[in-house]
Design a protein around this motif. Structure first.
Motif, PDB file in Angstrom:
ATOM      1  N   THR A 269       6.988 -12.909  -7.714  1.00 57.20           N
ATOM      2  CA  THR A 269       8.210 -13.200  -6.968  1.00 57.20           C
ATOM      3  C   THR A 269       9.106 -11.968  -6.931  1.00 57.20           C
ATOM      4  O   THR A 269       9.662 -11.616  -5.884  1.00 57.20           O
ATOM      5  CB  THR A 269       8.963 -14.391  -7.597  1.00 57.20           C
ATOM      6  OG1 THR A 269       8.105 -15.529  -7.598  1.00 57.20           O
ATOM      7  CG2 THR A 269      10.238 -14.708  -6.825  1.00 57.20           C
TER       8      THR A 269
ATOM      9  N   PRO B 266      21.144  -5.280  -3.541  1.00 53.82           N
ATOM     10  CA  PRO B 266      20.632  -6.341  -2.672  1.00 53.82           C
ATOM     11  C   PRO B 266      20.590  -5.933  -1.196  1.00 53.82           C
ATOM     12  O   PRO B 266      19.731  -6.384  -0.451  1.00 53.82           O
ATOM     13  CB  PRO B 266      21.602  -7.503  -2.872  1.00 53.82           C
ATOM     14  CG  PRO B 266      22.568  -7.087  -3.907  1.00 53.82           C
ATOM     15  CD  PRO B 266      22.346  -5.662  -4.246  1.00 53.82           C
TER      16      PRO B 266
ATOM     17  N   ALA C  39      10.216  -9.712  -3.769  1.00 54.49           N
ATOM     18  CA  ALA C  39      11.641  -9.489  -3.525  1.00 54.49           C
ATOM     19  C   ALA C  39      11.967  -8.013  -3.321  1.00 54.49           C
ATOM     20  O   ALA C  39      12.952  -7.683  -2.657  1.00 54.49           O
ATOM     21  CB  ALA C  39      12.467 -10.051  -4.682  1.00 54.49           C
TER      22      ALA C  39
ATOM     23  N   TYR D 185      18.207  -6.625 -13.821  1.00 55.34           N
ATOM     24  CA  TYR D 185      17.752  -7.875 -14.425  1.00 55.34           C
ATOM     25  C   TYR D 185      18.420  -8.133 -15.765  1.00 55.34           C
ATOM     26  O   TYR D 185      18.645  -9.291 -16.130  1.00 55.34           O
ATOM     27  CB  TYR D 185      16.229  -7.909 -14.528  1.00 55.34           C
ATOM     28  CG  TYR D 185      15.605  -8.166 -13.182  1.00 55.34           C
ATOM     29  CD1 TYR D 185      15.783  -9.386 -12.533  1.00 55.34           C
ATOM     30  CD2 TYR D 185      14.866  -7.192 -12.539  1.00 55.34           C
ATOM     31  CE1 TYR D 185      15.242  -9.621 -11.281  1.00 55.34           C
ATOM     32  CE2 TYR D 185      14.315  -7.423 -11.287  1.00 55.34           C
ATOM     33  CZ  TYR D 185      14.500  -8.640 -10.671  1.00 55.34           C
ATOM     34  OH  TYR D 185      13.965  -8.875  -9.434  1.00 55.34           O
TER      35      TYR D 185
ATOM     36  N   TYR E 132      13.666 -14.152  -3.508  1.00 54.38           N
ATOM     37  CA  TYR E 132      14.817 -13.966  -4.383  1.00 54.38           C
ATOM     38  C   TYR E 132      14.415 -14.279  -5.817  1.00 54.38           C
ATOM     39  O   TYR E 132      14.329 -15.432  -6.207  1.00 54.38           O
ATOM     40  CB  TYR E 132      15.975 -14.863  -3.929  1.00 54.38           C
ATOM     41  CG  TYR E 132      16.343 -14.586  -2.502  1.00 54.38           C
ATOM     42  CD1 TYR E 132      17.136 -13.489  -2.180  1.00 54.38           C
ATOM     43  CD2 TYR E 132      15.861 -15.382  -1.471  1.00 54.38           C
ATOM     44  CE1 TYR E 132      17.449 -13.202  -0.869  1.00 54.38           C
ATOM     45  CE2 TYR E 132      16.173 -15.098  -0.152  1.00 54.38           C
ATOM     46  CZ  TYR E 132      16.968 -14.012   0.138  1.00 54.38           C
ATOM     47  OH  TYR E 132      17.272 -13.730   1.436  1.00 54.38           O
ATOM     48  N   SER E 133      14.207 -13.244  -6.582  1.00 52.65           N
ATOM     49  CA  SER E 133      13.742 -13.421  -7.949  1.00 52.65           C
ATOM     50  C   SER E 133      14.852 -13.817  -8.909  1.00 52.65           C
ATOM     51  O   SER E 133      14.586 -14.394  -9.958  1.00 52.65           O
ATOM     52  CB  SER E 133      13.081 -12.136  -8.429  1.00 52.65           C
ATOM     53  OG  SER E 133      13.985 -11.051  -8.320  1.00 52.65           O
ATOM     54  N   GLU E 134      16.100 -13.543  -8.574  1.00 54.22           N
ATOM     55  CA  GLU E 134      17.211 -13.841  -9.480  1.00 54.22           C
ATOM     56  C   GLU E 134      17.290 -15.333  -9.799  1.00 54.22           C
ATOM     57  O   GLU E 134      17.632 -15.712 -10.919  1.00 54.22           O
ATOM     58  CB  GLU E 134      18.549 -13.370  -8.890  1.00 54.22           C
ATOM     59  CG  GLU E 134      18.648 -11.890  -8.691  1.00 54.22           C
ATOM     60  CD  GLU E 134      18.015 -11.413  -7.379  1.00 54.22           C
ATOM     61  OE1 GLU E 134      17.994 -10.191  -7.190  1.00 54.22           O
ATOM     62  OE2 GLU E 134      17.560 -12.241  -6.577  1.00 54.22           O
ATOM     63  N   ILE E 135      16.978 -16.167  -8.831  1.00 54.61           N
ATOM     64  CA  ILE E 135      17.018 -17.615  -9.040  1.00 54.61           C
ATOM     65  C   ILE E 135      15.986 -18.017 -10.085  1.00 54.61           C
ATOM     66  O   ILE E 135      16.280 -18.803 -10.997  1.00 54.61           O
ATOM     67  CB  ILE E 135      16.788 -18.356  -7.706  1.00 54.61           C
ATOM     68  CG1 ILE E 135      17.932 -18.050  -6.740  1.00 54.61           C
ATOM     69  CG2 ILE E 135      16.632 -19.854  -7.924  1.00 54.61           C
ATOM     70  CD1 ILE E 135      17.669 -18.448  -5.307  1.00 54.61           C
TER      71      ILE E 135
ATOM     72  N   ASN F 190       9.376  -6.070  -9.789  1.00 56.29           N
ATOM     73  CA  ASN F 190      10.281  -5.483  -8.810  1.00 56.29           C
ATOM     74  C   ASN F 190      10.027  -3.983  -8.665  1.00 56.29           C
ATOM     75  O   ASN F 190      10.106  -3.443  -7.559  1.00 56.29           O
ATOM     76  CB  ASN F 190      11.721  -5.767  -9.226  1.00 56.29           C
ATOM     77  CG  ASN F 190      12.647  -6.007  -8.068  1.00 56.29           C
ATOM     78  OD1 ASN F 190      13.612  -5.278  -7.918  1.00 56.29           O
ATOM     79  ND2 ASN F 190      12.395  -7.014  -7.253  1.00 56.29           N
TER      80      ASN F 190
ATOM     81  N   PRO G 287      11.186 -11.912   2.461  1.00 60.97           N
ATOM     82  CA  PRO G 287      12.335 -12.697   1.983  1.00 60.97           C
ATOM     83  C   PRO G 287      11.985 -13.453   0.698  1.00 60.97           C
ATOM     84  O   PRO G 287      11.337 -14.486   0.724  1.00 60.97           O
ATOM     85  CB  PRO G 287      12.598 -13.661   3.141  1.00 60.97           C
ATOM     86  CG  PRO G 287      11.265 -13.818   3.805  1.00 60.97           C
ATOM     87  CD  PRO G 287      10.540 -12.508   3.619  1.00 60.97           C
TER      88      PRO G 287
END
Length: 146
Positions: A9, A97, A13, A129, A20-23, A46, A18
């Motif tokens: 993921t 971002p 990202a 992160y 979103y690894s933060e979630i 990443n 599209p």
């Protein structure tokens, strides 16, 4: 399996896909996963995604004269000029971002040496992160395991 999912993921990202690894990072932190492995998996994925951008960037000159190529020569020159203003140190901002992914692409176009590329991008991604994990802990009271 969760860490492998996070790795891929985070990799996606870092590309122009599209994702979103933060979630996922925040969810894993609140679920009590090892903070070290969450940080490492996200940072590694990443960073690898950014290396893919760099590889693509190194191929730009081969295709820039094709009619289907999505970026004009003027846009490429503008990106090169901006990149040269701050040099390879700007790769520390590859975590942003907005603009971070194209920045790693330009790093490839500018043929930043791979070791420098990976170290600078890795530092930026790792810091990002670490902040995401820290903010998640602050907001949720999660502790995760070390």
């Amino acid at each position: 399996m969760a860490f492998l999912t996070l790795f891929f993921t985070a990799l996606a990202a870092a590309t122009l896909l599209p994702a979103y690894s933060e979630i996922l990072v925040a969810g894993m932190v609140t679920q009590g996963y090892s903070l070290w492995w969450v940080w490492f998996s996200a940072t590694a994925g990443n960073t690898v995604g950014s290396v893919i951008n760099g590889v693509i960037g190194r191929q730009v000159d081969r295709f820039k004269h094709k009619r289907w190529f999505p970026v004009s020569e003027a846009q490429l020159e503008k990106a090169r000029t901006r990149f040269n203003r701050y040099g390879q140190w700007s790769l520390l901002l590859g975590w942003l971002p907005i603009g971070g992914d194209p920045l790693t692409l330009v790093g490839g176009i500018m043929r930043v040496p791979w070791l420098n590329f990976v170290i600078l991008v890795g530092i930026g991604k790792g810091a990002r992160y670490a902040v995401v994990i820290w903010l998640t802990i602050q907001a949720s009271g999660a502790t995760g395991s070390p």
